[in-house]
Design an enzyme around this catalytic site. Structure first.
Site, PDB file in Angstrom:
ATOM      1  N   ASN A 179      40.417 -35.191 -13.124  1.00 25.83           N
ATOM      2  CA  ASN A 179      40.464 -35.144 -14.443  1.00 25.83           C
ATOM      3  C   ASN A 179      41.643 -34.280 -15.082  1.00 25.83           C
ATOM      4  O   ASN A 179      41.860 -33.840 -16.234  1.00 25.83           O
ATOM      5  CB  ASN A 179      39.310 -34.513 -15.102  1.00 25.83           C
TER       6      ASN A 179
ATOM      7  N   LYS B 235      46.651 -30.670 -12.683  1.00 30.99           N
ATOM      8  CA  LYS B 235      46.178 -30.953 -11.246  1.00 30.99           C
ATOM      9  C   LYS B 235      46.993 -31.877 -10.510  1.00 30.99           C
ATOM     10  O   LYS B 235      47.567 -32.392 -11.039  1.00 30.99           O
ATOM     11  CB  LYS B 235      44.895 -31.140 -11.142  1.00 30.99           C
TER      12      LYS B 235
ATOM     13  N   THR C  54      34.686 -32.778 -19.334  1.00 28.25           N
ATOM     14  CA  THR C  54      34.983 -32.631 -17.728  1.00 28.25           C
ATOM     15  C   THR C  54      35.121 -34.139 -17.241  1.00 28.25           C
ATOM     16  O   THR C  54      35.883 -34.529 -16.724  1.00 28.25           O
ATOM     17  CB  THR C  54      33.960 -31.986 -16.965  1.00 28.25           C
TER      18      THR C  54
ATOM     19  N   HIS D 210      43.147 -28.420 -15.770  1.00 26.32           N
ATOM     20  CA  HIS D 210      41.910 -27.150 -15.725  1.00 26.32           C
ATOM     21  C   HIS D 210      42.250 -26.430 -16.922  1.00 26.32           C
ATOM     22  O   HIS D 210      43.622 -26.025 -17.525  1.00 26.32           O
ATOM     23  CB  HIS D 210      42.088 -26.280 -14.474  1.00 26.32           C
TER      24      HIS D 210
ATOM     25  N   TYR E  73      38.225 -21.672  -7.093  1.00 27.53           N
ATOM     26  CA  TYR E  73      37.087 -22.501  -7.496  1.00 27.53           C
ATOM     27  C   TYR E  73      35.598 -21.617  -6.701  1.00 27.53           C
ATOM     28  O   TYR E  73      34.522 -22.145  -6.681  1.00 27.53           O
ATOM     29  CB  TYR E  73      37.029 -23.905  -7.152  1.00 27.53           C
TER      30      TYR E  73
ATOM     31  N   GLU F  22      41.197 -15.847 -13.266  1.00 22.63           N
ATOM     32  CA  GLU F  22      42.241 -16.968 -12.848  1.00 22.63           C
ATOM     33  C   GLU F  22      43.625 -16.828 -13.026  1.00 22.63           C
ATOM     34  O   GLU F  22      44.572 -17.182 -12.261  1.00 22.63           O
ATOM     35  CB  GLU F  22      41.820 -18.147 -13.671  1.00 22.63           C
TER      36      GLU F  22
HETATM   37  P1  IDP Z   1      35.788 -27.894 -16.257  1.00 23.93           P
HETATM   38  O1  IDP Z   1      36.943 -28.098 -15.392  1.00 23.93           O
HETATM   39  O2  IDP Z   1      35.637 -29.238 -17.363  1.00 23.93           O
HETATM   40  O3  IDP Z   1      35.464 -26.405 -16.730  1.00 23.93           O
HETATM   41  P2  IDP Z   1      33.893 -27.445 -14.229  1.00 23.93           P
HETATM   42  O4  IDP Z   1      32.429 -27.799 -14.344  1.00 23.93           O
HETATM   43  O5  IDP Z   1      34.147 -25.974 -14.416  1.00 23.93           O
HETATM   44  O6  IDP Z   1      34.520 -28.395 -15.355  1.00 23.93           O
HETATM   45  O7  IDP Z   1      34.012 -27.995 -12.699  1.00 23.93           O
HETATM   46  C1  IDP Z   1      35.256 -27.810 -12.019  1.00 23.93           C
HETATM   47  C2  IDP Z   1      35.904 -28.985 -11.750  1.00 23.93           C
HETATM   48  O8  IDP Z   1      35.330 -29.643 -10.710  1.00 23.93           O
HETATM   49  C3  IDP Z   1      36.038 -30.189 -12.586  1.00 23.93           C
HETATM   50  O9  IDP Z   1      37.397 -29.903 -13.650  1.00 23.93           O
HETATM   51  C4  IDP Z   1      36.420 -31.440 -11.833  1.00 23.93           C
HETATM   52  O10 IDP Z   1      37.642 -31.642 -11.347  1.00 23.93           O
HETATM   53  C5  IDP Z   1      35.164 -31.067 -10.819  1.00 23.93           C
HETATM   54  N1  IDP Z   1      34.088 -31.411 -10.954  1.00 23.93           N
HETATM   55  C6  IDP Z   1      32.898 -31.058 -11.981  1.00 23.93           C
HETATM   56  N2  IDP Z   1      31.792 -31.719 -11.897  1.00 23.93           N
HETATM   57  C7  IDP Z   1      32.027 -32.746 -10.714  1.00 23.93           C
HETATM   58  C8  IDP Z   1      31.116 -33.623 -10.243  1.00 23.93           C
HETATM   59  O11 IDP Z   1      30.041 -33.889 -10.592  1.00 23.93           O
HETATM   60  N3  IDP Z   1      31.704 -34.397  -9.386  1.00 23.93           N
HETATM   61  C9  IDP Z   1      32.903 -34.169  -8.806  1.00 23.93           C
HETATM   62  N4  IDP Z   1      33.880 -33.378  -9.380  1.00 23.93           N
HETATM   63  C10 IDP Z   1      33.432 -32.625 -10.246  1.00 23.93           C
HETATM   64 MG    MG Z   2      35.327 -24.807 -15.361  1.00 23.12          MG
END
Ligand code: IDP
Ligand code: MG
Length: 137
Positions: free
Chosen positions: A112, A9, A91, A115, A49, A126
Site C-alpha cells: 500500500n 515502501k 490501509t 507508511h 513493525y 519510529e
Molecule cells: P497502517 O499502515 O494503515 O497504519 P496497520 O494496521 O498499522 O496499517 O498495518 C501495517 C501494515 O501492515 C499496513 O500498512 C499493510 O502494509 C500491512 N497490513 C495491514 N493489515 C494487513 C492485512 O490484513 N493483510 C496483509 N497486510 C496487512
Molecule cells: Mg500503522
C-alpha cells in the site's frame, strides 16, 4: 510543530512514485525535515513493525518491507500525524477515499505504497528507530 515518520515502501519505489508521494505532502504544507533511502534487513523490518508481531500478516509484511529500497522521511507540520494519514488514505486501498495516495497507487492491503505513524508515541518510536539527531533539521 508535530513530527511523523513516513515511508515510501518498496512498492512505491518500484512504481516510481517517490516524488509524487512527497509532492502530495508538500502541497498540503507538510515539510520534509529528514530523508534517506535504505534497504531494510528482515530484522530491521521486524523491529520497526514489532507492534504487529502477533498478527498473521507479520511474516509477509516484513518480507515485503525488506524486499527492496524504501525512502524514510521525517515530516513536520501542524497536526501532521492525522493529516499525513488522511493524505495516505485507508490501509486497504479498496476502502481508501478518492484522491488519496493509497487509492491512486496501492495494489492491495499489504502493498500500500506508504507508511505514516498513527500516534505521537509511535511517531517518537519510529523516528528514533531510523534517524539520529544529526539527521533531521
Ligand atoms: P497502517 O499502515 O494503515 O497504519 P496497520 O494496521 O498499522 O496499517 O498495518 C501495517 C501494515 O501492515 C499496513 O500498512 C499493510 O502494509 C500491512 N497490513 C495491514 N493489515 C494487513 C492485512 O490484513 N493483510 C496483509 N497486510 C496487512
Ligand atoms: Mg500503522
Amino acid at each position: 510543530m508535530e513530527k511523523t515518520l513516513s515511508i515510501v515502501k518498496p512498492d512505491g519505489v518500484e512504481k516510481n512514485v517517490i516524488g509524487e508521494v512527497i509532492r502530495r505532502f508538500e502541497s498540503k504544507d507538510i515539510k520534509v525535515v529528514g530523508i534517506k533511502m535504505v534497504k531494510l534487513s528482515k530484522e530491521q523490518a521486524e523491529g520497526f513493525y514489532a507492534v504487529h508481531k502477533e498478527r498473521p500478516f507479520f511474516g509477509s509484511l516484513t518480507d515485503f518491507m525488506s524486499s527492496g529500497p524504501c525512502v524514510l522521511m521525517v515530516l513536520e507540520g501542524e497536526n501532521v500525524i492525522p493529516r499525513a494519514r488522511k493524505i495516505m488514505g485507508a490501509t486497504n486501498p479498496e476502502e481508501a477515499d478518492n484522491g488519496t495516495i493509497r487509492k491512486d497507487f496501492a495494489s492491495d492491503i499489504e502493498h500500500n505504497i506508504v507508511h505514516g505513524s498513527d500516534s505521537p508515541e509511535s511517531a517518537d518510536y519510529e523516528i528514533n528507530y531510523f534517524f539520529n539527531q544529526l539527521e533531521t533539521v
